[in-house]
Design a protein around this motif. Structure first.
Motif, PDB file in Angstrom:
ATOM      1  N   ASN A   1      -7.670 -20.098  -3.569  1.00  0.00           N
ATOM      2  CA  ASN A   1      -8.560 -19.562  -2.538  1.00  0.00           C
ATOM      3  C   ASN A   1      -8.719 -18.066  -2.785  1.00  0.00           C
ATOM      4  OD1 ASN A   1      -9.246 -18.270   0.101  1.00  0.00           O
ATOM      5  ND2 ASN A   1      -9.215 -20.402   0.764  1.00  0.00           N
ATOM      6  N   ARG A   2      -9.927 -17.576  -2.690  1.00  0.00           N
ATOM      7  CA  ARG A   2     -10.110 -16.155  -3.059  1.00  0.00           C
ATOM      8  C   ARG A   2      -9.477 -15.210  -2.042  1.00  0.00           C
ATOM      9  NH1 ARG A   2     -14.373 -14.121  -0.204  1.00  0.00           N
ATOM     10  NH2 ARG A   2     -15.563 -15.700   0.896  1.00  0.00           N
ATOM     11  N   ASN A   3      -9.097 -15.727  -0.889  1.00  0.00           N
ATOM     12  CA  ASN A   3      -8.392 -14.871   0.085  1.00  0.00           C
ATOM     13  C   ASN A   3      -6.914 -14.684  -0.250  1.00  0.00           C
ATOM     14  OD1 ASN A   3     -10.477 -14.254   1.803  1.00  0.00           O
ATOM     15  ND2 ASN A   3     -10.207 -16.116   3.051  1.00  0.00           N
ATOM     16  N   ILE A   4      -6.410 -15.467  -1.212  1.00  0.00           N
ATOM     17  CA  ILE A   4      -4.963 -15.384  -1.520  1.00  0.00           C
ATOM     18  C   ILE A   4      -4.769 -14.657  -2.844  1.00  0.00           C
ATOM     19  CG2 ILE A   4      -2.831 -16.689  -1.953  1.00  0.00           C
ATOM     20  CD1 ILE A   4      -4.025 -18.988  -0.304  1.00  0.00           C
ATOM     21  N   HIS A   5      -4.019 -13.581  -2.781  1.00  0.00           N
ATOM     22  CA  HIS A   5      -3.670 -12.867  -4.014  1.00  0.00           C
ATOM     23  C   HIS A   5      -2.168 -13.063  -4.250  1.00  0.00           C
ATOM     24  CE1 HIS A   5      -3.992  -9.921  -7.173  1.00  0.00           C
ATOM     25  NE2 HIS A   5      -2.849  -9.411  -6.739  1.00  0.00           N
ATOM     26  N   ILE A   6      -1.824 -13.582  -5.437  1.00  0.00           N
ATOM     27  CA  ILE A   6      -0.409 -13.897  -5.699  1.00  0.00           C
ATOM     28  C   ILE A   6       0.187 -12.819  -6.603  1.00  0.00           C
ATOM     29  CG2 ILE A   6       1.195 -15.639  -6.591  1.00  0.00           C
ATOM     30  CD1 ILE A   6      -1.139 -17.681  -6.364  1.00  0.00           C
ATOM     31  N   LEU A   7       1.322 -12.298  -6.173  1.00  0.00           N
ATOM     32  CA  LEU A   7       2.034 -11.291  -6.962  1.00  0.00           C
ATOM     33  C   LEU A   7       3.379 -11.889  -7.365  1.00  0.00           C
ATOM     34  CD1 LEU A   7       1.347  -8.336  -7.633  1.00  0.00           C
ATOM     35  CD2 LEU A   7       2.548  -7.661  -5.546  1.00  0.00           C
ATOM     36  N   LEU A   8       3.479 -12.315  -8.641  1.00  0.00           N
ATOM     37  CA  LEU A   8       4.739 -12.914  -9.108  1.00  0.00           C
ATOM     38  C   LEU A   8       5.686 -11.823  -9.614  1.00  0.00           C
ATOM     39  CD1 LEU A   8       3.398 -16.024 -11.105  1.00  0.00           C
ATOM     40  CD2 LEU A   8       4.338 -15.993  -8.786  1.00  0.00           C
ATOM     41  N   ASN A   9       6.906 -12.213  -9.925  1.00  0.00           N
ATOM     42  CA  ASN A   9       7.920 -11.300 -10.502  1.00  0.00           C
ATOM     43  C   ASN A   9       8.102 -10.049  -9.641  1.00  0.00           C
ATOM     44  OD1 ASN A   9       8.248 -12.848 -12.997  1.00  0.00           O
ATOM     45  ND2 ASN A   9       6.167 -12.170 -13.452  1.00  0.00           N
ATOM     46  N   THR A  10       7.924 -10.182  -8.356  1.00  0.00           N
ATOM     47  CA  THR A  10       7.981  -9.002  -7.486  1.00  0.00           C
ATOM     48  C   THR A  10       8.840  -9.269  -6.257  1.00  0.00           C
ATOM     49  OG1 THR A  10       5.712  -8.504  -8.160  1.00  0.00           O
ATOM     50  CG2 THR A  10       6.575  -7.284  -6.264  1.00  0.00           C
ATOM     51  N   ASP A  11       9.850  -8.452  -6.097  1.00  0.00           N
ATOM     52  CA  ASP A  11      10.674  -8.536  -4.898  1.00  0.00           C
ATOM     53  C   ASP A  11       9.961  -7.796  -3.761  1.00  0.00           C
ATOM     54  OD1 ASP A  11      14.031  -8.661  -4.276  1.00  0.00           O
ATOM     55  OD2 ASP A  11      12.713  -7.595  -2.909  1.00  0.00           O
ATOM     56  N   TYR A  12      10.047  -8.354  -2.575  1.00  0.00           N
ATOM     57  CA  TYR A  12       9.370  -7.757  -1.425  1.00  0.00           C
ATOM     58  C   TYR A  12       9.717  -6.277  -1.249  1.00  0.00           C
ATOM     59  CZ  TYR A  12       8.844  -6.406   3.418  1.00  0.00           C
ATOM     60  OH  TYR A  12       8.579  -5.713   4.558  1.00  0.00           O
ATOM     61  N   LYS A  13      10.971  -5.948  -1.487  1.00  0.00           N
ATOM     62  CA  LYS A  13      11.377  -4.558  -1.238  1.00  0.00           C
ATOM     63  C   LYS A  13      10.729  -3.567  -2.219  1.00  0.00           C
ATOM     64  CE  LYS A  13      15.575  -5.600   1.282  1.00  0.00           C
ATOM     65  NZ  LYS A  13      17.040  -5.625   1.309  1.00  0.00           N
ATOM     66  N   GLU A  14      10.231  -4.082  -3.346  1.00  0.00           N
ATOM     67  CA  GLU A  14       9.543  -3.192  -4.300  1.00  0.00           C
ATOM     68  C   GLU A  14       8.173  -2.749  -3.787  1.00  0.00           C
ATOM     69  OE1 GLU A  14       9.155  -5.060  -8.191  1.00  0.00           O
ATOM     70  OE2 GLU A  14      11.149  -5.929  -7.923  1.00  0.00           O
ATOM     71  N   ILE A  15       7.593  -3.555  -2.888  1.00  0.00           N
ATOM     72  CA  ILE A  15       6.216  -3.207  -2.480  1.00  0.00           C
ATOM     73  C   ILE A  15       6.114  -2.794  -1.010  1.00  0.00           C
ATOM     74  CG2 ILE A  15       5.090  -4.707  -4.189  1.00  0.00           C
ATOM     75  CD1 ILE A  15       4.786  -6.140  -0.956  1.00  0.00           C
ATOM     76  N   ARG A  16       7.220  -2.953  -0.271  1.00  0.00           N
ATOM     77  CA  ARG A  16       7.080  -2.803   1.178  1.00  0.00           C
ATOM     78  C   ARG A  16       6.619  -1.410   1.608  1.00  0.00           C
ATOM     79  NH1 ARG A  16      13.352  -3.094   3.366  1.00  0.00           N
ATOM     80  NH2 ARG A  16      14.115  -1.508   1.955  1.00  0.00           N
ATOM     81  N   ASP A  17       6.925  -0.400   0.799  1.00  0.00           N
ATOM     82  CA  ASP A  17       6.516   0.954   1.193  1.00  0.00           C
ATOM     83  C   ASP A  17       5.080   1.283   0.789  1.00  0.00           C
ATOM     84  OD1 ASP A  17       9.006   1.327   2.231  1.00  0.00           O
ATOM     85  OD2 ASP A  17       9.816   2.174   0.368  1.00  0.00           O
ATOM     86  N   TYR A  18       4.466   0.393   0.014  1.00  0.00           N
ATOM     87  CA  TYR A  18       3.137   0.712  -0.518  1.00  0.00           C
ATOM     88  C   TYR A  18       2.008  -0.112   0.103  1.00  0.00           C
ATOM     89  CZ  TYR A  18       6.277   2.638  -3.970  1.00  0.00           C
ATOM     90  OH  TYR A  18       7.290   3.317  -4.566  1.00  0.00           O
ATOM     91  N   VAL A  19       2.366  -1.232   0.711  1.00  0.00           N
ATOM     92  CA  VAL A  19       1.314  -2.114   1.234  1.00  0.00           C
ATOM     93  C   VAL A  19       1.413  -2.187   2.758  1.00  0.00           C
ATOM     94  CG1 VAL A  19       0.247  -4.402   1.089  1.00  0.00           C
ATOM     95  CG2 VAL A  19       1.525  -3.516  -0.868  1.00  0.00           C
ATOM     96  N   LYS A  20       0.340  -1.879   3.425  1.00  0.00           N
ATOM     97  CA  LYS A  20       0.315  -2.014   4.885  1.00  0.00           C
ATOM     98  C   LYS A  20      -0.228  -3.404   5.238  1.00  0.00           C
ATOM     99  CE  LYS A  20      -0.225   2.830   6.175  1.00  0.00           C
ATOM    100  NZ  LYS A  20       0.803   3.151   5.207  1.00  0.00           N
ATOM    101  N   PHE A  21       0.174  -3.877   6.394  1.00  0.00           N
ATOM    102  CA  PHE A  21      -0.234  -5.234   6.780  1.00  0.00           C
ATOM    103  C   PHE A  21      -0.356  -5.326   8.302  1.00  0.00           C
ATOM    104  CE2 PHE A  21       4.380  -4.939   6.517  1.00  0.00           C
ATOM    105  CZ  PHE A  21       4.771  -5.401   7.762  1.00  0.00           C
ATOM    106  N   ASP A  22      -1.107  -6.342   8.744  1.00  0.00           N
ATOM    107  CA  ASP A  22      -1.125  -6.633  10.180  1.00  0.00           C
ATOM    108  C   ASP A  22       0.080  -7.493  10.550  1.00  0.00           C
ATOM    109  OD1 ASP A  22      -3.424  -5.233  10.669  1.00  0.00           O
ATOM    110  OD2 ASP A  22      -4.738  -6.958  10.299  1.00  0.00           O
ATOM    111  N   ARG A  23       0.341  -8.505   9.711  1.00  0.00           N
ATOM    112  CA  ARG A  23       1.480  -9.392   9.991  1.00  0.00           C
ATOM    113  C   ARG A  23       2.206  -9.742   8.698  1.00  0.00           C
ATOM    114  NH1 ARG A  23      -0.131 -13.093  15.057  1.00  0.00           N
ATOM    115  NH2 ARG A  23      -1.668 -11.659  15.896  1.00  0.00           N
ATOM    116  N   LEU A  24       3.516  -9.976   8.856  1.00  0.00           N
ATOM    117  CA  LEU A  24       4.348 -10.315   7.698  1.00  0.00           C
ATOM    118  C   LEU A  24       5.067 -11.634   7.983  1.00  0.00           C
ATOM    119  CD1 LEU A  24       5.949  -9.482   5.042  1.00  0.00           C
ATOM    120  CD2 LEU A  24       7.604  -8.472   6.588  1.00  0.00           C
TER     121      LEU A  24
END
Ligand code: FAD
Ligand code: UDP
Length: 358
Positions: free
Chosen positions: A206-229
């Motif tokens: 689905n084009r609404n889903i972007h998959i990021l493999l080989n990535t621990d959540y803590k590596e990106i948490r400071d860089y990506v803002k979100f409405d819900r997690l």
């Protein structure tokens, strides 16, 4: 960077909730997965010999929930596989859970339903209260069968004997007076016809889903803002272990490919009382795959390693409850799945929880 939703973990919980958000809400999802593949512990793939195997041990889908079955059936057909498990005890191969068939093979005699009932009545131990996983078994069939099938297998699997574990652990294998040799009695059961991974690929296409493999959540948490997690990894890890580590049982999987067409008489054969491994899985049975070779997998339980099984003991539930209280304080963050809820959940229960959360 800003997304509508971050979903952490591409197992059944994460894939279900991502699919629903993307298709039903038309919102954007960033699905973050630390492994190099989707599917979580249900992931399957073709190995070097061209045999379809399950990387994290035997997974058979079974449910009584029409809702869950119909939901997953949007993404796959099922191959009609019915799971039967053999236990290798006293040098004999008998079906588990204990049924009339098991008893006849074990004692090399015939039983009528009435005789079997009387047999269990004679040996079962009457208890005022069921408090642990040993009680469940001995109150149905007595000590001898408990020792033969459950005592040592459970020690290998969990590192402790059944009397230290919650009753739900062995309650999964309730005793039968009939000849039903299926491992599960659920209305719906089977394996996705082209494997689990193909099913997951369809869910996430689905084009609404972007998959990021080989990535621990803590590596990106400071860089990506979100409405819900939505977090489906270990809850103690999310909170940086502030209340201490939650213990999990882990497994070593040892795969072997053999130059024979068939190794054993069922997909799974359990070895309660001998060897360091608990069971051997032969994957061709699951997928009805024709091949001149076969791949088998030995399972060796251990304490350290990837977290596979939350341990159903009351003292660990107390720790989990502290994390749950932390979790409830967070706005717009949701915890679901086997690791995030520290609960010994089957696949269908996880899907149902994800659908409910959605
Ligand atoms: P998982 O499948 O564990 O997925 C969680 C995902 O989150 C993983 O891919 C993980 O890598 C990822 N993740 C974790 N932390 C992070 C992080 N910090 N950052 C990014 N990603 C992260 N159930 C059945 O119904 N039938 C069976 O036959 C059956 N057999 C089983 C056999 C074994 C050996 C095991 C261990 C389990 C079995 N189960 C079975 C249970 C089944 O595996 C689970 O119910 C199901 O996988 C749970 O899905 P989940 O999404 O909650 O977790
Ligand atoms: N069990 C056992 N002997 C067996 C099979 C299972 O003692 O031959 C116990 C063991 O404690 C195990 C539990 O029953 O953890 C549940 O078995 P199940 O096959 O459901 O385990 P899982 O699929 O979680 O590995």
């Amino acid at each position: 960077m800003k997304v509508d939703f971050i979903v952490v973990g591409a197992g059944l919980a994460g894939c279900t909730v991502s699919e629903r958000i993307a298709t039903q809400l038309n919102k954007r999802v960033l699905l973050v997965e630390q492994r190099n593949h989707i599917g979580g512990n249900t992931y399957d793939h073709y190995n070097d010999a061209g045999i379809l195997v399950q990387k994290y041990g035997p997974h058979i889908f079974h449910t009584n929930s029409k809702e869950v079955w119909e939901y997953l059936s949007l993404f796959t057909e099922w191959n009609g596989y019915i799971h039967r498990v053999i236990a290798n005890v006293n040098g004999k191969e008998v079906y588990l859970p204990i049924s009339m068939d098991t008893m006849e093979r074990l004692y090399e005699r015939e039983f009528t339903a009435e005789e079997l009932k009387r047999f269990f009545e004679k040996w079962k131990i009457k208890l005022d209260k069921i408090t642990n996983a040993k009680d469940i078994v001995i109150s149905q069939v007595g000590e001898e069968l408990y020792e033969l099938f459950f005592k040592n297998y459970t020690k290998k699997q969990w590192g402790v004997y059944p009397d230290e574990l919650d009753p739900q652990v062995t309650n999964r294998l309730s005793v039968r007076l009939n000849r039903d040799t299926r491992y599960f009695t659920d209305k719906y059961q089977g394996i996705p016809i082209h494997g689990y991974t193909k099913m997951f690929e369809k869910m996430l296409d689905n084009r609404n889903i972007h998959i990021l493999l080989n990535t621990d959540y803590k590596e990106i948490r400071d860089y990506v803002k979100f409405d819900r997690l939505i977090f489906t990894g270990p809850i103690d890890y999310f909170f940086d272990y502030v209340h201490g580590k939650l213990p999990y049982r882990s497994l070593d999987f040892r795969f072997e490919t053999l130059d024979i067409e068939k190794f054993q008489n069922a997909a799974v054969v359990n070895y309660p009382n001998n060897h360091d491994y608990t069971r051997i899985t032969e994957f061709k049975h699951f997928y009805f795959q024709k091949h001149v070779k076969t791949t088998i997998c030995y399972e060796y339980p251990k304490a350290e390693g990837d977290p596979y099984y939350p341990i159903p003991k009351p003292e660990f539930q107390e720790i989990y409850q502290k994390y749950k209280i932390e979790a409830e304080k967070l706005k717009n963050v949701y915890f679901i799945g086997r690791l995030a809820e520290y609960s010994y959940l089957n696949m269908d229960q996880v899907v149902l929880k994800a659908l409910d959360l959605f």
